[in-house]
Design a protein around this motif. Sequence first.
Motif, PDB file in Angstrom:
ATOM      1  N   LYS A   1      -3.153 -37.062  21.267  1.00  0.00           N
ATOM      2  CA  LYS A   1      -4.304 -36.435  21.398  1.00  0.00           C
ATOM      3  C   LYS A   1      -3.945 -34.895  21.164  1.00  0.00           C
ATOM      4  O   LYS A   1      -2.956 -34.451  21.892  1.00  0.00           O
ATOM      5  N   GLN A   2      -4.540 -34.172  20.243  1.00  0.00           N
ATOM      6  CA  GLN A   2      -4.247 -33.054  19.662  1.00  0.00           C
ATOM      7  C   GLN A   2      -5.392 -31.932  20.344  1.00  0.00           C
ATOM      8  O   GLN A   2      -6.382 -32.100  20.313  1.00  0.00           O
ATOM      9  N   VAL A   3      -4.796 -30.855  20.718  1.00  0.00           N
ATOM     10  CA  VAL A   3      -5.688 -29.775  21.304  1.00  0.00           C
ATOM     11  C   VAL A   3      -5.048 -28.590  20.758  1.00  0.00           C
ATOM     12  O   VAL A   3      -4.012 -28.126  20.749  1.00  0.00           O
ATOM     13  N   ASN A   4      -6.024 -27.720  20.053  1.00  0.00           N
ATOM     14  CA  ASN A   4      -5.875 -26.186  19.814  1.00  0.00           C
ATOM     15  C   ASN A   4      -5.614 -25.186  20.930  1.00  0.00           C
ATOM     16  O   ASN A   4      -6.690 -25.132  21.893  1.00  0.00           O
ATOM     17  N   ALA A   5      -4.291 -24.735  20.945  1.00  0.00           N
ATOM     18  CA  ALA A   5      -4.245 -23.742  22.075  1.00  0.00           C
ATOM     19  C   ALA A   5      -3.259 -22.485  21.529  1.00  0.00           C
ATOM     20  O   ALA A   5      -2.809 -22.483  20.715  1.00  0.00           O
ATOM     21  N   VAL A   6      -3.463 -21.492  22.567  1.00  0.00           N
ATOM     22  CA  VAL A   6      -2.731 -20.262  22.343  1.00  0.00           C
ATOM     23  C   VAL A   6      -1.758 -20.390  23.753  1.00  0.00           C
ATOM     24  O   VAL A   6      -2.319 -20.649  24.741  1.00  0.00           O
ATOM     25  N   ILE A   7      -0.723 -19.440  23.706  1.00  0.00           N
ATOM     26  CA  ILE A   7       0.090 -19.041  24.801  1.00  0.00           C
ATOM     27  C   ILE A   7      -0.626 -18.169  25.438  1.00  0.00           C
ATOM     28  O   ILE A   7      -1.128 -16.925  25.151  1.00  0.00           O
ATOM     29  N   ASN A   8      -1.012 -18.232  26.945  1.00  0.00           N
ATOM     30  CA  ASN A   8      -1.866 -17.500  27.855  1.00  0.00           C
ATOM     31  C   ASN A   8      -0.712 -16.767  28.508  1.00  0.00           C
ATOM     32  O   ASN A   8      -1.012 -15.597  28.983  1.00  0.00           O
ATOM     33  N   GLU A   9       0.289 -17.342  29.027  1.00  0.00           N
ATOM     34  CA  GLU A   9       1.168 -16.721  29.889  1.00  0.00           C
ATOM     35  C   GLU A   9       2.742 -17.710  30.111  1.00  0.00           C
ATOM     36  O   GLU A   9       2.563 -18.548  29.638  1.00  0.00           O
ATOM     37  N   VAL A  10       3.706 -16.784  30.333  1.00  0.00           N
ATOM     38  CA  VAL A  10       4.844 -17.379  30.173  1.00  0.00           C
ATOM     39  C   VAL A  10       5.683 -16.826  31.620  1.00  0.00           C
ATOM     40  O   VAL A  10       5.456 -15.563  32.064  1.00  0.00           O
ATOM     41  N   GLN A  11       6.532 -17.604  32.265  1.00  0.00           N
ATOM     42  CA  GLN A  11       7.133 -17.186  33.320  1.00  0.00           C
ATOM     43  C   GLN A  11       8.776 -17.163  32.865  1.00  0.00           C
ATOM     44  O   GLN A  11       9.138 -18.345  32.276  1.00  0.00           O
ATOM     45  N   ARG A  12       9.320 -16.205  33.048  1.00  0.00           N
ATOM     46  CA  ARG A  12      10.779 -16.194  32.874  1.00  0.00           C
ATOM     47  C   ARG A  12      11.817 -16.055  33.922  1.00  0.00           C
ATOM     48  O   ARG A  12      11.632 -15.644  35.001  1.00  0.00           O
ATOM     49  N   CYS A  13      13.142 -16.516  33.722  1.00  0.00           N
ATOM     50  CA  CYS A  13      14.043 -16.192  34.585  1.00  0.00           C
ATOM     51  C   CYS A  13      14.471 -14.857  34.623  1.00  0.00           C
ATOM     52  O   CYS A  13      14.837 -14.250  33.830  1.00  0.00           O
ATOM     53  N   ALA A  14      14.542 -14.332  35.866  1.00  0.00           N
ATOM     54  CA  ALA A  14      14.971 -12.936  36.073  1.00  0.00           C
ATOM     55  C   ALA A  14      16.287 -12.436  35.635  1.00  0.00           C
ATOM     56  O   ALA A  14      16.528 -11.546  35.182  1.00  0.00           O
ATOM     57  N   LEU A  15      17.275 -13.680  35.731  1.00  0.00           N
ATOM     58  CA  LEU A  15      18.441 -13.388  35.115  1.00  0.00           C
ATOM     59  C   LEU A  15      18.717 -13.560  33.952  1.00  0.00           C
ATOM     60  O   LEU A  15      19.251 -12.555  33.349  1.00  0.00           O
ATOM     61  N   LYS A  16      18.407 -14.665  33.465  1.00  0.00           N
ATOM     62  CA  LYS A  16      18.577 -15.293  31.996  1.00  0.00           C
ATOM     63  C   LYS A  16      17.661 -14.801  30.999  1.00  0.00           C
ATOM     64  O   LYS A  16      17.946 -14.449  29.810  1.00  0.00           O
ATOM     65  N   GLY A  17      16.421 -14.522  31.412  1.00  0.00           N
ATOM     66  CA  GLY A  17      15.277 -14.034  30.449  1.00  0.00           C
ATOM     67  C   GLY A  17      14.724 -15.145  29.620  1.00  0.00           C
ATOM     68  O   GLY A  17      13.799 -15.193  29.017  1.00  0.00           O
ATOM     69  N   THR A  18      15.352 -16.492  30.004  1.00  0.00           N
ATOM     70  CA  THR A  18      14.650 -17.828  29.455  1.00  0.00           C
ATOM     71  C   THR A  18      13.599 -17.988  30.107  1.00  0.00           C
ATOM     72  O   THR A  18      13.195 -17.822  31.091  1.00  0.00           O
ATOM     73  N   VAL A  19      12.476 -18.880  29.359  1.00  0.00           N
ATOM     74  CA  VAL A  19      11.191 -19.168  30.040  1.00  0.00           C
ATOM     75  C   VAL A  19      11.451 -20.331  30.540  1.00  0.00           C
ATOM     76  O   VAL A  19      11.936 -21.489  30.287  1.00  0.00           O
ATOM     77  N   LYS A  20      10.594 -20.275  31.967  1.00  0.00           N
ATOM     78  CA  LYS A  20      10.818 -21.266  32.844  1.00  0.00           C
ATOM     79  C   LYS A  20       9.405 -22.145  32.812  1.00  0.00           C
ATOM     80  O   LYS A  20       9.525 -23.115  33.129  1.00  0.00           O
ATOM     81  N   HIS A  21       8.409 -21.474  32.406  1.00  0.00           N
ATOM     82  CA  HIS A  21       7.225 -22.330  32.475  1.00  0.00           C
ATOM     83  C   HIS A  21       6.262 -21.616  31.341  1.00  0.00           C
ATOM     84  O   HIS A  21       6.251 -20.313  31.304  1.00  0.00           O
ATOM     85  N   ALA A  22       5.270 -22.381  30.794  1.00  0.00           N
ATOM     86  CA  ALA A  22       4.297 -21.760  29.705  1.00  0.00           C
ATOM     87  C   ALA A  22       2.908 -22.394  30.332  1.00  0.00           C
ATOM     88  O   ALA A  22       2.762 -23.755  30.770  1.00  0.00           O
ATOM     89  N   ASP A  23       2.208 -21.495  30.066  1.00  0.00           N
ATOM     90  CA  ASP A  23       0.732 -21.876  30.198  1.00  0.00           C
ATOM     91  C   ASP A  23      -0.003 -21.821  28.631  1.00  0.00           C
ATOM     92  O   ASP A  23      -0.159 -20.905  28.061  1.00  0.00           O
ATOM     93  N   PHE A  24      -0.568 -22.749  28.531  1.00  0.00           N
ATOM     94  CA  PHE A  24      -1.280 -23.031  27.202  1.00  0.00           C
ATOM     95  C   PHE A  24      -2.697 -23.033  27.374  1.00  0.00           C
ATOM     96  O   PHE A  24      -3.395 -23.796  28.214  1.00  0.00           O
ATOM     97  N   LEU A  25      -3.652 -22.161  26.563  1.00  0.00           N
ATOM     98  CA  LEU A  25      -5.026 -22.038  27.023  1.00  0.00           C
ATOM     99  C   LEU A  25      -5.943 -22.667  25.646  1.00  0.00           C
ATOM    100  O   LEU A  25      -5.588 -22.562  24.400  1.00  0.00           O
ATOM    101  N   SER A  26      -6.320 -24.018  26.019  1.00  0.00           N
ATOM    102  CA  SER A  26      -7.072 -24.793  25.098  1.00  0.00           C
ATOM    103  C   SER A  26      -8.308 -23.782  24.505  1.00  0.00           C
ATOM    104  O   SER A  26      -9.195 -23.551  25.488  1.00  0.00           O
ATOM    105  N   ILE A  27      -8.505 -23.781  23.287  1.00  0.00           N
ATOM    106  CA  ILE A  27      -9.688 -23.073  22.774  1.00  0.00           C
ATOM    107  C   ILE A  27     -10.877 -23.550  21.962  1.00  0.00           C
ATOM    108  O   ILE A  27     -10.607 -24.673  21.406  1.00  0.00           O
ATOM    109  N   ASN A  28     -12.087 -23.201  21.867  1.00  0.00           N
ATOM    110  CA  ASN A  28     -12.844 -23.510  20.961  1.00  0.00           C
ATOM    111  C   ASN A  28     -12.650 -22.761  19.277  1.00  0.00           C
ATOM    112  O   ASN A  28     -12.642 -21.557  19.643  1.00  0.00           O
TER     113      ASN A  28
END
Length: 209
Positions: free
Chosen positions: A68-95
Amino acid sequence: MDIVLQAERRQPGPRSTLTKLRKQGKLPAVIYGYNVDAIPVILDYKETAKAVQRYGRSSIFKIDIEGKQVNAVINEVQRCALKGTVKHADFLSINMAEDIEVAVPVSIVGEAIGVREGGVLTEPVREVTIKVKPTAIPESIEIDVSNLGIGDSLSIADVRDSISYTVLNADEDILATVTPPVVVNDDTAGQGDDGNQDIKATEAPESQA
């Protein structure tokens, strides 16, 4: 061009489970918004990072959740404070038929007069939030700084009318400023706080009788 990211549903679990997924090269995420209940998912970290780097964070992604495909944009990311890598991402489904609010990067064009005179250009605000149809999201917003002299700044208020999108930032947000060059006083080099040379002298011992 469709940017498709493959995702798998995941069961909510303790932090240790998320840590294990990250070690396996997975990116924990959640998708919510238009016609979608909040769905916890995992994506391939490298593939997601590659797509974002190539197409930009403000791009529209087709998240394929087990067919099932959903059109979405990245709404928010959480990064590791030490490494700067992304720990978690929020995708917002859009019309796709409605305007959305999206942050796009600012692209500086031109060489400021003040920079040619020795000043330093800084960019306090590097993204602007605009309201736009999903199919018309620009890669960046170009801002011309050619006329900035030393001590001058360029705010949202200065460029709002020249941007062909509805800009949601506050008028006082500063996009670029030219600060004076830092002057180093060579006369004080090698001196202590009192202006005297910072040399420690050792008195010769008195001769013994």
